[in-house]
Motif scaffolding. Structure first.
Motif, PDB file in Angstrom:
ATOM      1  N   ALA A 197       0.827  -1.203   0.000  1.00 47.03           N
ATOM      2  CA  ALA A 197       0.000   0.000   0.000  1.00 47.03           C
ATOM      3  C   ALA A 197       0.864   1.256   0.000  1.00 47.03           C
ATOM      4  N   GLU A 198       1.952   1.222   0.742  1.00 47.06           N
ATOM      5  CA  GLU A 198       2.823   2.398   0.827  1.00 47.06           C
ATOM      6  C   GLU A 198       3.535   2.670  -0.493  1.00 47.06           C
ATOM      7  N   VAL A 199       4.038   1.634  -1.142  1.00 45.30           N
ATOM      8  CA  VAL A 199       4.757   1.867  -2.395  1.00 45.30           C
ATOM      9  C   VAL A 199       3.798   2.321  -3.488  1.00 45.30           C
ATOM     10  N   ARG A 200       2.552   1.878  -3.419  1.00 44.73           N
ATOM     11  CA  ARG A 200       1.562   2.363  -4.384  1.00 44.73           C
ATOM     12  C   ARG A 200       1.296   3.853  -4.188  1.00 44.73           C
ATOM     13  N   ALA A 201       1.217   4.282  -2.954  1.00 39.11           N
ATOM     14  CA  ALA A 201       1.031   5.707  -2.675  1.00 39.11           C
ATOM     15  C   ALA A 201       2.277   6.497  -3.055  1.00 39.11           C
ATOM     16  N   GLU A 202       3.433   5.909  -2.839  1.00 42.05           N
ATOM     17  CA  GLU A 202       4.686   6.596  -3.159  1.00 42.05           C
ATOM     18  C   GLU A 202       4.843   6.793  -4.660  1.00 42.05           C
ATOM     19  N   ARG A 203       4.411   5.831  -5.449  1.00 42.50           N
ATOM     20  CA  ARG A 203       4.468   5.997  -6.903  1.00 42.50           C
ATOM     21  C   ARG A 203       3.590   7.168  -7.344  1.00 42.50           C
ATOM     22  N   LEU A 204       2.455   7.360  -6.705  1.00 41.76           N
ATOM     23  CA  LEU A 204       1.597   8.495  -7.020  1.00 41.76           C
ATOM     24  C   LEU A 204       2.288   9.804  -6.671  1.00 41.76           C
ATOM     25  N   ARG A 205       2.861   9.898  -5.491  1.00 42.70           N
ATOM     26  CA  ARG A 205       3.500  11.144  -5.045  1.00 42.70           C
ATOM     27  C   ARG A 205       4.720  11.497  -5.892  1.00 42.70           C
ATOM     28  N   GLU A 206       5.482  10.489  -6.289  1.00 37.74           N
ATOM     29  CA  GLU A 206       6.739  10.713  -7.009  1.00 37.74           C
ATOM     30  C   GLU A 206       6.546  10.858  -8.513  1.00 37.74           C
ATOM     31  N   LEU A 207       5.712  10.024  -9.116  1.00 40.61           N
ATOM     32  CA  LEU A 207       5.657   9.903 -10.572  1.00 40.61           C
ATOM     33  C   LEU A 207       4.425  10.538 -11.202  1.00 40.61           C
ATOM     34  N   CYS A 208       3.667  11.311 -10.438  1.00 38.09           N
ATOM     35  CA  CYS A 208       2.433  11.902 -10.954  1.00 38.09           C
ATOM     36  C   CYS A 208       2.678  12.670 -12.252  1.00 38.09           C
ATOM     37  N   TYR A 209       1.680  12.630 -13.128  1.00 34.97           N
ATOM     38  CA  TYR A 209       1.650  13.316 -14.424  1.00 34.97           C
ATOM     39  C   TYR A 209       2.666  12.801 -15.438  1.00 34.97           C
ATOM     40  N   GLU A 210       3.301  11.677 -15.156  1.00 36.68           N
ATOM     41  CA  GLU A 210       4.315  11.143 -16.064  1.00 36.68           C
ATOM     42  C   GLU A 210       3.801   9.955 -16.874  1.00 36.68           C
ATOM     43  N   GLY A 211       2.476   9.756 -16.871  1.00 33.84           N
ATOM     44  CA  GLY A 211       1.879   8.738 -17.716  1.00 33.84           C
ATOM     45  C   GLY A 211       1.861   7.340 -17.152  1.00 33.84           C
ATOM     46  N   HIS A 212       2.096   7.189 -15.839  1.00 37.69           N
ATOM     47  CA  HIS A 212       2.165   5.856 -15.242  1.00 37.69           C
ATOM     48  C   HIS A 212       0.916   5.461 -14.448  1.00 37.69           C
ATOM     49  N   ARG A 213       0.215   6.430 -13.893  1.00 39.38           N
ATOM     50  CA  ARG A 213      -0.767   6.114 -12.863  1.00 39.38           C
ATOM     51  C   ARG A 213      -1.901   5.226 -13.353  1.00 39.38           C
ATOM     52  N   LYS A 214      -2.467   5.533 -14.501  1.00 34.48           N
ATOM     53  CA  LYS A 214      -3.585   4.713 -14.977  1.00 34.48           C
ATOM     54  C   LYS A 214      -3.125   3.280 -15.210  1.00 34.48           C
ATOM     55  N   HIS A 215      -1.960   3.115 -15.817  1.00 31.58           N
ATOM     56  CA  HIS A 215      -1.445   1.765 -16.051  1.00 31.58           C
ATOM     57  C   HIS A 215      -1.170   1.039 -14.722  1.00 31.58           C
ATOM     58  N   ASP A 216      -0.653   1.775 -13.740  1.00 37.74           N
ATOM     59  CA  ASP A 216      -0.422   1.172 -12.422  1.00 37.74           C
ATOM     60  C   ASP A 216      -1.730   0.684 -11.810  1.00 37.74           C
ATOM     61  N   LEU A 217      -2.728   1.535 -11.808  1.00 36.17           N
ATOM     62  CA  LEU A 217      -4.005   1.174 -11.178  1.00 36.17           C
ATOM     63  C   LEU A 217      -4.664   0.007 -11.896  1.00 36.17           C
ATOM     64  N   ILE A 218      -4.490  -0.079 -13.206  1.00 32.01           N
ATOM     65  CA  ILE A 218      -5.049  -1.205 -13.957  1.00 32.01           C
ATOM     66  C   ILE A 218      -4.318  -2.494 -13.620  1.00 32.01           C
ATOM     67  N   ARG A 219      -2.991  -2.462 -13.589  1.00 35.26           N
ATOM     68  CA  ARG A 219      -2.266  -3.702 -13.295  1.00 35.26           C
ATOM     69  C   ARG A 219      -2.471  -4.154 -11.857  1.00 35.26           C
ATOM     70  N   TRP A 220      -2.732  -3.214 -10.945  1.00 39.00           N
ATOM     71  CA  TRP A 220      -3.044  -3.587  -9.564  1.00 39.00           C
ATOM     72  C   TRP A 220      -4.502  -4.000  -9.401  1.00 39.00           C
ATOM     73  N   GLY A 221      -5.321  -3.772 -10.421  1.00 37.70           N
ATOM     74  CA  GLY A 221      -6.729  -4.143 -10.365  1.00 37.70           C
ATOM     75  C   GLY A 221      -7.565  -3.264  -9.463  1.00 37.70           C
ATOM     76  N   ILE A 222      -7.172  -1.986  -9.305  1.00 34.53           N
ATOM     77  CA  ILE A 222      -7.877  -1.128  -8.346  1.00 34.53           C
ATOM     78  C   ILE A 222      -8.295   0.208  -8.953  1.00 34.53           C
ATOM     79  N   LEU A 223      -8.358   0.314 -10.274  1.00 36.08           N
ATOM     80  CA  LEU A 223      -8.739   1.594 -10.871  1.00 36.08           C
ATOM     81  C   LEU A 223     -10.153   1.983 -10.459  1.00 36.08           C
ATOM     82  N   GLY A 224     -11.083   1.058 -10.529  1.00 39.77           N
ATOM     83  CA  GLY A 224     -12.469   1.361 -10.184  1.00 39.77           C
ATOM     84  C   GLY A 224     -12.638   1.765  -8.737  1.00 39.77           C
ATOM     85  N   GLU A 225     -12.052   1.011  -7.827  1.00 38.82           N
ATOM     86  CA  GLU A 225     -12.213   1.344  -6.410  1.00 38.82           C
ATOM     87  C   GLU A 225     -11.486   2.627  -6.039  1.00 38.82           C
ATOM     88  N   THR A 226     -10.396   2.920  -6.747  1.00 37.00           N
ATOM     89  CA  THR A 226      -9.679   4.173  -6.508  1.00 37.00           C
ATOM     90  C   THR A 226     -10.533   5.363  -6.931  1.00 37.00           C
TER      91      THR A 226
END
Length: 540
Positions: free
Chosen positions: A455-484
């Motif tokens: 959970a912490e590393v998922r939050a850290e990726r958001l804080r560090e890598l925001c707006y760099e085109g990763h977040r949607k792909h991350d949430l999809i591979r983690w299977g949590i886009l809808g709940e997010t």
């Protein structure tokens, strides 16, 4: 060196488009310029022109100039479309197979692939280049083909796998290969690239693929395969292997200043130790040259005052999502001040602070920042131009865009190491990223379990890598886009703001359909022309 390479690119681009057309409406008629393909790549000059052509598709509006970097990346807990219209339909999860954005992105990615296929087919026979040069050139072609396919498979899922030059109309009729088959090709290409590319320390020009960048993209391919839809968790071990190659090499490192990383992109300065691969843009319109993008214009801080036609105008079509704003739960985190911009320049010239957390701007690729609040007209308000341009263009910028940073390598390593062995050794990689942001080492007691660290590393990726085109792909591979998105809509409901603003920003979460929106539809034009390609069942 950047401008010299891109000027060459623009001169030769029409040849590339004529000779190496991709899987689109150009294939509806018999090609009339095959002689270009057959006679090209005869010498070093041809090879370098073809190489520039392959890179050129990365900078199109339809790819990283706008769509892949912003429009198709929005609609998460990172960034939301802010207009009341539906122009960014994919970010609102209301797009269709007839979408121009979807069609153009698909088309240009396949054009890049076909350019790479022609290059790989012809360059082995080119004369006038050394074998060392040939290896580097072919390594770049395999690297770029892998990157184009990674964008395709992560956005569309199963896609037609084309690894030979497109010669005729019949070659267009190819069914979609499975996600795993596409990733196997990506891995083969990146493995070849890693074996043949030069180290970044040996390259004399920025913006080119390098050996460690190939290892970094291999890690990205493996970590994506470990999640949905493949769920091949054994791939986490492969992620650790690839990240270890980069980390143990010792050359790449974090820049001491998070802010400076992005000032470098904004000002076309290069730091290849942290920025392992980036898309190059430049503002050369005064020379009659187009190599610009829209980074920082559509996904930056609004600036509507434009009396002299030289101000850093920004439409700012995206808002920082409240999920990102609230993810910065430590007041010492220096990244929040840079990534979340709480000011605006209105059309009357007033530069004002913002206190509504739903209306903050993405600040990472800002063209400007305030010096004093007030009105520019009477001198009480003033700003600092950050972009490297004497006369900023109203619609386009020369701001570069990162594809792979060393911080991402550390966070992929932390995530994969935790999945393989638990948090014990993974914490050190997470702490490197935290420490650069001004934070202390994380309390090991708070992330003592695999689940807590995850959970912490998922939050850290958001804080560090925001707006760099990763977040949607991350949430999809983690299977949590809808709940997010559902959780974010709860945050929006509880925010202090007008109902109108709330309704506007809740659209992505309300429209998202988990059975449909983890992939884009195949373009209507493509399924019409490609007789072997059937539309995704969920999009029929």
């Amino acid at each position: 060196m950047k401008n010299k390479r891109n000027i060459i690119m623009l001169i030769m681009l029409p040849l590339v488009l004529i000779g190496f057309s991709g899987c689109d409406d150009y294939l509806s008629v018999e090609p009339k310029s095959n002689w270009v393909v057959e006679n090209f790549y005869q010498n070093k000059s041809d090879v370098e022109l073809g190489l520039a052509g392959m890179y050129s598709y990365l900078g199109m509006d339809a790819t990283y100039g706008q769509s892949l970097s912003a429009v198709l990346a929005a609609g998460t807990d990172e960034m939301l479309y802010n207009r009341t219209n539906t122009n960014w339909a994919e970010a609102l999860y209301i797009g269709t197979a007839a979408s121009t954005t979807v069609k153009d992105a698909w088309l240009n990615l396949y054009k890049g692939i076909d350019a790479a296929n022609n290059f790989i087919d012809r360059v082995p026979g080119a004369t006038g280049i050394t074998e060392e040069e040939r290896a580097q050139y072919l390594g770049e072609a395999h690297f770029l083909r892998a990157l184009y396919y990674m964008d395709l498979v992560r956005f569309w899922g199963p896609v037609p796998l084309r690894v030979e030059p497109t010669r005729n109309v019949d070659a267009n009729n190819i069914p979609a290969s499975s996600v795993e088959e596409v990733y196997n090709q990506i891995i083969a290409d990146l493995t070849f690239a890693a074996e043949n590319l030069k180290h970044a320390s040996e390259l004399d020009t920025p913006g080119r693929a390098s050996k460690m960048a190939a290892h970094g993209l291999l890690a990205r391919a493996y970590i994506t395969m470990a999640g949905e839809p493949l769920n091949k968790t054994e791939m986490y071990g492969k992620v650790v292997e690839q990240c270890n190659i980069i980390i143990n090499d010792g050359w790449h490192r974090l820049n001491d200043s998070y802010k400076q990383v992005f000032l470098n992109y904004i000002q076309n300065e290069y730091d290849p130790k942290e920025s392992m691969f980036e898309i190059e843009f430049g503002m050369l319109r005064d020379q009659g040259i187009r190599e610009d993008g829209r980074i920082g214009q559509i996904n930056g801080v609004q600036f509507y005052y434009w009396p002299t036609r030289t101000e850093p105008f920004a439409y700012a079509l995206a808002q920082t999502a409240i999920g990102l704003v609230r993810s910065y739960d430590d007041e010492n985190d220096q990244r929040k001040e840079w990534n979340v911009a709480d000011w605006i320049c209105k059309s009357d010239g007033s530069i004002d602070p913002i206190d509504n957390e739903l209306l903050f701007w993405p600040g990472k690729f800002r063209r400007w920042e305030p010096i004093t609040f007030g009105n520019i007209k009477d001198g009480s308000g003033s700003y600092r131009l950050l972009e490297d341009a004497a006369s900023p263009d109203k619609n386009f910028t020369g701001i570069n865009f990162p594809v792979l940073r060393y911080a991402d390598v550390l966070l992929m390593m932390a995530e994969a190491e935790n999945e393989v062995n638990g948090p014990g050794n993974a914490i050190a990689y997470l702490d490197q990223v935290r420490n650069r942001a001004g934070l202390d080492d994380i309390d090991a007691g708070l992330v003592g379990s695999k689940e807590a660290f995850r959970a912490e590393v998922r939050a850290e990726r958001l804080r560090e890598l925001c707006y760099e085109g990763h977040r949607k792909h991350d949430l999809i591979r983690w299977g949590i886009l809808g709940e997010t998105l559902a959780l974010q809509n709860q945050m929006i409901d509880n925010a202090s703001s007008s109902d109108r603003s709330k309704d506007n920003f809740k659209r992505a979460g309300l429209n998202f359909n988990p059975s449909k929106h983890t992939v884009l539809p195949y373009p209507l034009q493509e399924v019409t022309m490609n007789e072997a390609l059937d539309q995704h069942a969920s999009w029929e």
